[in-house]
Each structure stands twice: as structure tokens, then as C-alpha cells.
Design a protein around this motif. Sequence first.
Motif, PDB file in Angstrom:
ATOM      1  N   ARG A   1       7.493  -6.769   5.358  1.00  9.23           N
ATOM      2  CA  ARG A   1       8.233  -5.642   4.378  1.00  9.23           C
ATOM      3  C   ARG A   1       7.541  -4.752   3.505  1.00  9.23           C
ATOM      4  N   GLU A   2       6.448  -5.580   2.720  1.00 10.16           N
ATOM      5  CA  GLU A   2       5.772  -4.618   1.943  1.00 10.16           C
ATOM      6  C   GLU A   2       5.011  -3.552   2.516  1.00 10.16           C
ATOM      7  N   ILE A   3       4.491  -3.713   3.867  1.00 14.45           N
ATOM      8  CA  ILE A   3       3.711  -2.930   4.457  1.00 14.45           C
ATOM      9  C   ILE A   3       4.592  -1.678   4.679  1.00 14.45           C
ATOM     10  N   LEU A   4       5.945  -1.892   5.421  1.00 18.14           N
ATOM     11  CA  LEU A   4       6.730  -0.811   5.504  1.00 18.14           C
ATOM     12  C   LEU A   4       7.214   0.124   4.302  1.00 18.14           C
ATOM     13  N   TYR A   5       7.216  -0.866   3.293  1.00 21.22           N
ATOM     14  CA  TYR A   5       7.527  -0.336   1.692  1.00 21.22           C
ATOM     15  C   TYR A   5       6.410   0.823   1.320  1.00 21.22           C
ATOM     16  N   ARG A   6       5.193   0.274   1.561  1.00 18.07           N
ATOM     17  CA  ARG A   6       4.064   1.169   1.265  1.00 18.07           C
ATOM     18  C   ARG A   6       4.028   2.523   1.963  1.00 18.07           C
ATOM     19  N   ILE A   7       4.506   2.421   3.298  1.00 18.06           N
ATOM     20  CA  ILE A   7       4.562   3.889   4.053  1.00 18.06           C
ATOM     21  C   ILE A   7       5.548   4.585   3.560  1.00 18.06           C
ATOM     22  N   LEU A   8       6.723   4.113   3.376  1.00 18.72           N
ATOM     23  CA  LEU A   8       7.854   4.776   2.742  1.00 18.72           C
ATOM     24  C   LEU A   8       7.382   5.428   1.498  1.00 18.72           C
TER      25      LEU A   8
ATOM     26  N   GLN B   1      -3.032   9.747   5.388  1.00 21.31           N
ATOM     27  CA  GLN B   1      -4.041   9.404   4.659  1.00 21.31           C
ATOM     28  C   GLN B   1      -3.865   7.834   4.209  1.00 21.31           C
ATOM     29  N   THR B   2      -4.704   6.780   4.671  1.00 22.27           N
ATOM     30  CA  THR B   2      -4.289   5.520   4.255  1.00 22.27           C
ATOM     31  C   THR B   2      -4.745   5.370   2.474  1.00 22.27           C
ATOM     32  N   SER B   3      -4.391   4.035   2.065  1.00 21.42           N
ATOM     33  CA  SER B   3      -4.437   4.051   0.660  1.00 21.42           C
ATOM     34  C   SER B   3      -4.772   2.339   0.553  1.00 21.42           C
ATOM     35  N   PRO B   4      -5.329   2.105  -0.543  1.00 19.55           N
ATOM     36  CA  PRO B   4      -5.683   0.730  -0.923  1.00 19.55           C
ATOM     37  C   PRO B   4      -4.490  -0.267  -1.008  1.00 19.55           C
ATOM     38  N   SER B   5      -3.459   0.295  -1.326  1.00 15.42           N
ATOM     39  CA  SER B   5      -2.284  -0.563  -1.523  1.00 15.42           C
ATOM     40  C   SER B   5      -1.906  -0.842  -0.117  1.00 15.42           C
ATOM     41  N   LEU B   6      -1.829   0.095   0.822  1.00 10.03           N
ATOM     42  CA  LEU B   6      -1.610  -0.238   2.086  1.00 10.03           C
ATOM     43  C   LEU B   6      -2.418  -1.125   2.853  1.00 10.03           C
ATOM     44  N   LEU B   7      -3.744  -0.855   2.681  1.00  5.13           N
ATOM     45  CA  LEU B   7      -4.856  -1.825   3.484  1.00  5.13           C
ATOM     46  C   LEU B   7      -4.689  -3.230   2.768  1.00  5.13           C
ATOM     47  N   ASP B   8      -4.223  -3.300   1.593  1.00  2.00           N
ATOM     48  CA  ASP B   8      -4.188  -4.642   0.958  1.00  2.00           C
ATOM     49  C   ASP B   8      -3.121  -5.251   1.635  1.00  2.00           C
ATOM     50  N   ALA B   9      -2.157  -4.839   1.726  1.00  2.00           N
ATOM     51  CA  ALA B   9      -1.209  -5.581   2.376  1.00  2.00           C
ATOM     52  C   ALA B   9      -1.364  -5.868   3.790  1.00  2.00           C
ATOM     53  N   VAL B  10      -1.802  -5.185   4.624  1.00  2.00           N
ATOM     54  CA  VAL B  10      -2.261  -5.093   5.900  1.00  2.00           C
ATOM     55  C   VAL B  10      -3.383  -6.184   5.978  1.00  2.00           C
TER      56      VAL B  10
END
Length: 306
Positions: free
Chosen positions: A172-179, A141-150
Motif C-alpha cells: 500500500r505504501e509503495i502504491l502511495y509513493r507512485i501516486l 524517475q525513481t526516488s529514495p522514498s519509493l526504493l525504501d518501501a520496495v
Amino acid sequence: MMTMKMNDEITRQQQELASLIDRHTPSAGTYDTPISSLKLFRYDGESQPIYSVYDPALCIVAQGSKLVMLGEEYYHYNPASYLVASVNLPITGQIIQAAPQHPYLSLQLNFSTDQIVDIIKASHSEWGHKDGSERGLLVSQTSPSLLDAVLRLVRLLDTQRDIPVLAPLIIREILYRILQDEQGGASIRKFAVAGSHAQRIAKVISLINRDFAKPLRIDDLAAAANMSPSSLHFHFKEVTAMSPLQYQKQVRLQEARRLLLQDMPEAANAGFQVGYESPSQFSREYGRMFGLPPLSDIKRLRESLA
């Protein structure tokens, strides 16, 4: 109330992302971008099965939906979710929701294991290592923090002078959000842990992709992975949903199809180049995978592309 606000924010982000991708993809197709690891996609209608080998990548749909098949497993994702491939995987994809007035719009961000390892080393988070499937493909499931970085990454396409400095930081932030995601992060981290089963299977996958036209020697692959042949088979199927031989076959046939599409006139020559010694076996296995013998399939494919 908080859940409603979060859903409203995700909807707004999805709409902005769709608008950005729509603007940068004027017609149907695949678009490379000035950000080397980022590709954009647009389909104006539902598609026939699309065969490809995924590199490690994050895939996000901004509009429409897609079905991905790995082995005999199906993964469906849409704007509410994202897909991550942690290793190279031969997959079959199909756009199942798209129309000229409401096209399928998506992006793919490739990454490397080294990038993941670097983030894990730099982070002080106690992520740990969860048990569970070692599958190299998952939907979460996606999240606001991931979409914000994307969104911030895709906006850089409008200010290309900022890309050299800002794009690496945002990626780097996007990959961090996934982690940080309990499901997606746990899967990716397994492939970054030195000596883990997943990491050793990733090495075997790399060897098969490098030498896919050569005969498959399980004992050699098992030795490279420091596993017994039976353990290699078990963990390889855990990661890829198929055996090493099935994996090699899919990679071979997809490469043969690419060669034929690039005007290689003889199907047998394409078969020989990817490692088949018998033209009849090549034609039979090609037809089983793509639904038609090689030359008939290429004719159909060219007509559909036209």
C-alpha cells in the motif's frame, strides 16, 4: 549538497536491492515469491525479444537495463527509473544490459485498480487530474522514498512469518509513493476515475482479453464503453498505442505461441484456438510478429531456452 546526498542514498538502495534479488534468484529465470503479487527476474546476458502481456504492475530494475516496445513506441528503463503499466498491455521486452558477472536483476509488483481507488479515497492529498497522455505505460524517475518501501518489501522474503501482516501494508505504501509522483501518479489515477476515458478503455481492454478468440465487433465495444466507434478508436490508441484490432492480434498471437510451446503439435490447431479461421493467414501474421513461421519459431525458441 542535498542532491549529492540523495544520489548517494539512491545508489546505496539500488545496490542493496540488487544484492537481495541476486540472493533470491540463484540462476537465470523468473521467480514467484511467497508474496503473491511479487516476482523476481534474473538474466545473465542480453536477450532476444520477449513477448508478453503486462498486467497492471510496477517494474523496477536493480541492475542492468531493459527496453520495452508498446506498439511502435520504445521505453527504456534502468536502476534510475521505474516502469508502470496501468492496464493489460501486449508488449515486447528485451534485456539490453546484462552479463554473467553483472546480471540483469529486477522485480515486478502487480496491483489492481481497486487498490489504487482505495488509496485515493483514503488520502487527503489534493492530487487533482492533470491533462496529458492517457498512455497505459510510462517510465518515471525513481526516488529514495519509493526504493525504501520496495527494499522493506523484498527484505520480508527473509522473514516469511512477517509477510501476511506486513506485506499488504508495505505494498500500500509503495502504491502511495507512485501516486505521489507527479508523472507516474497522474497516469495511474486516470484509470481509477470512474467514467474517465482511461477507465472506460480499461473496460474495453478487459473485454478483448476475455474474448480474444471471438470476432472483434467495434460497435459492441463502443457500446460497452459508452463511446462512439470513432471516439473508442481514438482513446484506445491513446492508451495502448495501437488500434483495438492490432491489440487483439497481438494477444491472439502471443497465446498461440504459448500453446505451441506447450507441445501443441499442429500450428493450425493453435491458430484455430485463438480465433484464426485461415491457417495461411495465421502463419503469415505469426511470422510477421515473431520473425519466423510458427514451427520454425518454436524450434528456435526451445533451442534458446535450452
